[in-house]
Design a protein around this motif. Structure first.
Motif, PDB file in Angstrom:
ATOM      1  N   PHE A 225     -30.591  -5.455 -30.050  1.00 27.42           N
ATOM      2  CA  PHE A 225     -30.932  -3.786 -29.725  1.00 27.42           C
ATOM      3  C   PHE A 225     -32.242  -4.469 -28.726  1.00 27.42           C
ATOM      4  CE2 PHE A 225     -33.633  -0.076 -30.857  1.00 27.42           C
ATOM      5  CZ  PHE A 225     -33.341   0.889 -30.747  1.00 27.42           C
ATOM      6  N   VAL A 268     -24.574  -0.325 -27.857  1.00 27.48           N
ATOM      7  CA  VAL A 268     -25.551  -0.555 -29.321  1.00 27.48           C
ATOM      8  C   VAL A 268     -23.713  -0.063 -29.303  1.00 27.48           C
ATOM      9  CG1 VAL A 268     -26.259   0.735 -30.702  1.00 27.48           C
ATOM     10  CG2 VAL A 268     -26.983  -0.335 -29.620  1.00 27.48           C
ATOM     11  N   VAL A 285     -33.332   0.497 -35.179  1.00 25.49           N
ATOM     12  CA  VAL A 285     -31.997   1.852 -33.998  1.00 25.49           C
ATOM     13  C   VAL A 285     -32.258   3.148 -34.085  1.00 25.49           C
ATOM     14  CG1 VAL A 285     -30.671   2.442 -33.010  1.00 25.49           C
ATOM     15  CG2 VAL A 285     -29.829  -0.351 -33.197  1.00 25.49           C
ATOM     16  N   PHE A 322     -29.526   7.277 -29.392  1.00 21.54           N
ATOM     17  CA  PHE A 322     -29.755   5.875 -30.649  1.00 21.54           C
ATOM     18  C   PHE A 322     -29.520   6.272 -31.485  1.00 21.54           C
ATOM     19  CE2 PHE A 322     -31.489   3.632 -26.649  1.00 21.54           C
ATOM     20  CZ  PHE A 322     -29.766   2.779 -27.163  1.00 21.54           C
TER      21      PHE A 322
END
Length: 355
Positions: A225, A268, A285, A322
């Protein structure tokens, strides 16, 4: 089509080579045609691949093609191949479609510029690296594209490098992203040390053997991340994106819409099997996404330059993506990535119009 997936990224690479080597002799008209044609052809192939994949039964919609063994040293063996599944299929449509529109727009925007051929060759290279990033079947192949889009952002943001401010903006984007890339590399080292493989399919299969989540998956997810915060401009590595306005406006549209800034969100989502093993990393995240979405939106409120408003809007919208991924709603995050790519590209291209 599945056996010829390599053609999708290879066509923009061919455009880069032709325009980069022979562009000045070909003339602007031919350069513009070649630059647009190769991306348009790649987009058509992406559409064909998407519909062929959609025609398969749901449980068979993962196509992996290995072309050769790229790295082999001790226990490390990395094939050079491509992976087509619903996630990468959506991404090649977004990258190919938006990039094609921006290439066409660039023909008029860059008309008369002495760096016309260099511009189109670098734009083609940008698309090649992004397509390689989303189609790669392993972390090292993804990392080639990951670093490639970073290089192209430096070249295109600082395209008018004789202007010191523009050259500095290009360097800023490059340096900030190197910070995030260090975290990404550490994550890759941890993956190999823990699971002994660097292919996505191999890692996904190995993760299934872990009955209980362990601390190492938290650190792997966190390191990956960190790389995503650099590419997708999240707190604290968001500072390079507003300065990306220094390049030609179509470059801003390409970076903010379909290529570089979406790479972190894609990464991700691609690593959902890693984050499933660490709710803590997934929480990071989500909360960074929440903070970035709010923080960047408040900065956008006080900007006077329309392109700066759009830049901070992009940072904020990436935060929402995100958040979607961080709460496990990966489909929602990628859906927003897709819709944002089109409307943000249009907003940037329309920002030049004075009423």
């Amino acid at each position: 089509m599945f056996d010829h997936l390599y053609l999708i990224p290879l066509l923009p690479l061919a455009g880069f080579l032709v325009n980069g080597l022979f562009g000045r002799r070909l003339g602007d008209r031919a350069v513009g045609f070649i630059g647009c044609a190769v991306v348009g052809a790649a987009f058509v192939l992406a559409i064909v691949a998407f519909f062929e994949l959609s025609g398969l039964p749901v449980h068979e919609r993962v196509i992996e093609r290995t072309f050769f063994t790229w790295l082999a040293a001790g226990k490390l063996e990395v094939p050079f191949g491509m992976l087509l599944d619903p996630l990468s299929a959506v991404m090649i449509l977004v990258v190919g479609g938006v990039s094609f529109i921006i290439h066409i727009y660039s023909i008029g925007y860059m008309k008369g510029d002495p760096g016309y051929a260099r511009y189109f060759s670098e734009l083609n290279l940008f698309v090649f690296f992004m397509l390689l990033l989303v189609l790669g079947n392993s972390y090292p192949v993804m990392f080639i594209g990951w670093e490639g889009v970073g290089l192209c952002s430096y070249l295109l943001i600082g395209f008018w490098f004789t202007d010191q401010a523009k050259a500095t903006a290009g360097k800023k984007a490059f340096i900030v992203n190197r910070i995030g890339d260090f975290g990404f590399l550490v994550g890759l080292f941890l993956i190999f040390a823990t699971l002994g493989t660097l292919t996505f399919s191999g890692v996904a299969d190995s993760v299934k053997d872990w009955v209980d989540p362990t601390t190492v998956f938290f650190w792997i997810g966190l390191c990956l991340f960190i790389g995503a915060t650099g590419k997708s401009a999240q707190i604290p590595l968001y500072v390079w994106l507003p300065d990306a306005m220094a390049g030609p406006t179509p470059v801003s549209a390409l970076i903010h819409a379909a290529t570089m800034v979406t790479a972190g969100v894609y990464m991700v989502a691609r690593n959902s099997f890693i984050y499933a093993m660490s709710p803590g990393a997934l929480g990071v995240v989500a909360w960074i996404g929440v903070a970035t979405a709010f923080f960047a939106a408040t900065i956008a409120l006080v900007q006077n330059d329309i392109k700066k408003v759009l830049a901070y809007s992009t940072i904020s919208q990436l935060g929402y993506m995100f958040v979607g991924c961080g709460v496990g709603a990966y489909a929602a995050g990628i859906a927003h990535l897709m819709t944002h790519a089109f409307f943000k590209a249009l907003l940037f291209l329309l920002s030049l119009i004075h009423i």
